[in-house]
Scaffold this active site. Structure first.
Site, PDB file in Angstrom:
ATOM      1  CE  LYS A   1      -8.408  81.481  75.621  1.00  0.00           C
ATOM      2  NZ  LYS A   1      -8.648  80.813  75.104  1.00  0.00           N
TER       3      LYS A   1
ATOM      4  NE  ARG B   1      -8.677  73.761  75.836  1.00  0.00           N
ATOM      5  CZ  ARG B   1      -7.781  74.812  76.391  1.00  0.00           C
ATOM      6  NH1 ARG B   1      -7.134  76.154  76.178  1.00  0.00           N
ATOM      7  NH2 ARG B   1      -6.396  73.319  76.033  1.00  0.00           N
TER       8      ARG B   1
END
Length: 280
Positions: A224, A257
């Site tokens: 991210k 995740r």
């Protein structure tokens, strides 16, 4: 959640140890792997590869929720993911999660054999609470300030940790009121969803503050902007993502995740050894 773990449609996710959720985006525009797994055969092969590398659960998503992403309709999402969910649910020994906020998709996914509903909107869409309750499946509730198209436009918090916790407590109460038992609820602070770089690292540093809620915490930081934002060389994001996953586990995350399962398995092995060196 029983002592054995989280019952995901008949397949148990053992949360007595940190678990890895492998990501498979069946989208043309996801921020990291958009377009790579639009073909169902490619998506199925990727999911199987992630399980072979050590994923405890795979998460299938048919709609990008990256910053600025436009929504897709339920019919498109169902067309993208349901054949994949059906195949994987039948062939994998681990649970299959669906990354969706739409009640129509939740119902179709349940019928296809999905074991967990992972909703970045925390079941706030009309009908989502009822659909999730009817499914009997565990749910993951994520915090997001705003919505994907606008969430990164000057997000503001007076106290990001306290406000995210308050939101997740409220959504947990809404789930329980709708008939979703507490033992079926997982929470996600929502890294990258309506947060600045500083907000994300405040959440990671303070992740242990979520422990008093008594719910499994899922953390998704893989590749991210919070990873890219501190690196001069973005090619190093894989190492940084695995490091962040290990730090999240050290601070209480039950599930991480990730895109890169093998590397995360290695990072968590070190974290495990540090936690219990006397057992080596």
């Amino acid at each position: 959640m029983s002592e054995q773990g989280l019952n995901c449609g008949g397949k148990v996710l053992d949360l007595s140890r940190p678990c890895i959720m492998g990501i498979v985006n069946v989208t043309p525009d996801s921020f990291s792997d958009g377009g790579r797994f639009l073909d169902p055969d490619a998506a199925i092969a990727q999911a199987k590869r992630l399980v072979a590398e050590g994923a405890d659960i795979v998460d299938i998503g048919g709609e990008s929720t990256r910053p600025g992403a436009s929504p897709v309709d339920a019919e498109t999402e169902i067309r993208r993911i349901i054949p994949i969910v059906e195949c994987l649910a039948a062939e994998l020994s681990v649970p299959v999660s669906v990354d969706t906020g739409k009640p129509e998709v939740m119902r179709a996914a349940k019928d296809a054999g999905a074991g967990l509903i992972n909703d970045v909107f925390a079941l706030r869409a009309p009908g989502a609470l009822a659909a999730a309750a009817e499914s009997g499946l565990p749910v993951c509730l994520m915090h997001m300030q705003g919505e994907p198209r606008t969430m990164q436009r000057n997000p503001h918090y007076d106290d990001v940790i306290a406000e995210v916790i308050a939101f997740l407590e409220d959504r947990t109460a809404a789930c329980i009121a709708a008939g979703i038992v507490r033992e079926r609820i997982v929470i996600d602070p929502g890294f990258g969803f309506g947060k600045t770089l500083s907000h994300n690292y405040q959440l990671l540093a303070g992740l242990s503050a979520f422990a008093p809620l008594g719910l499994p915490v899922l953390v998704g930081v893989s590749r991210k902007s919070m990873i890219r934002g501190i690196l001069a060389d973005n090619e190093k994001r894989l190492v940084a993502s695995a490091t962040a996953a290990a730090l999240a586990v050290e601070r209480g995350a039950s599930i991480v995740r990730v895109h890169d399962v093998a590397e995360t398995v290695a990072a968590l092995a070190v974290a495990k050894a540090v936690r219990a060196p006397d057992k080596l």
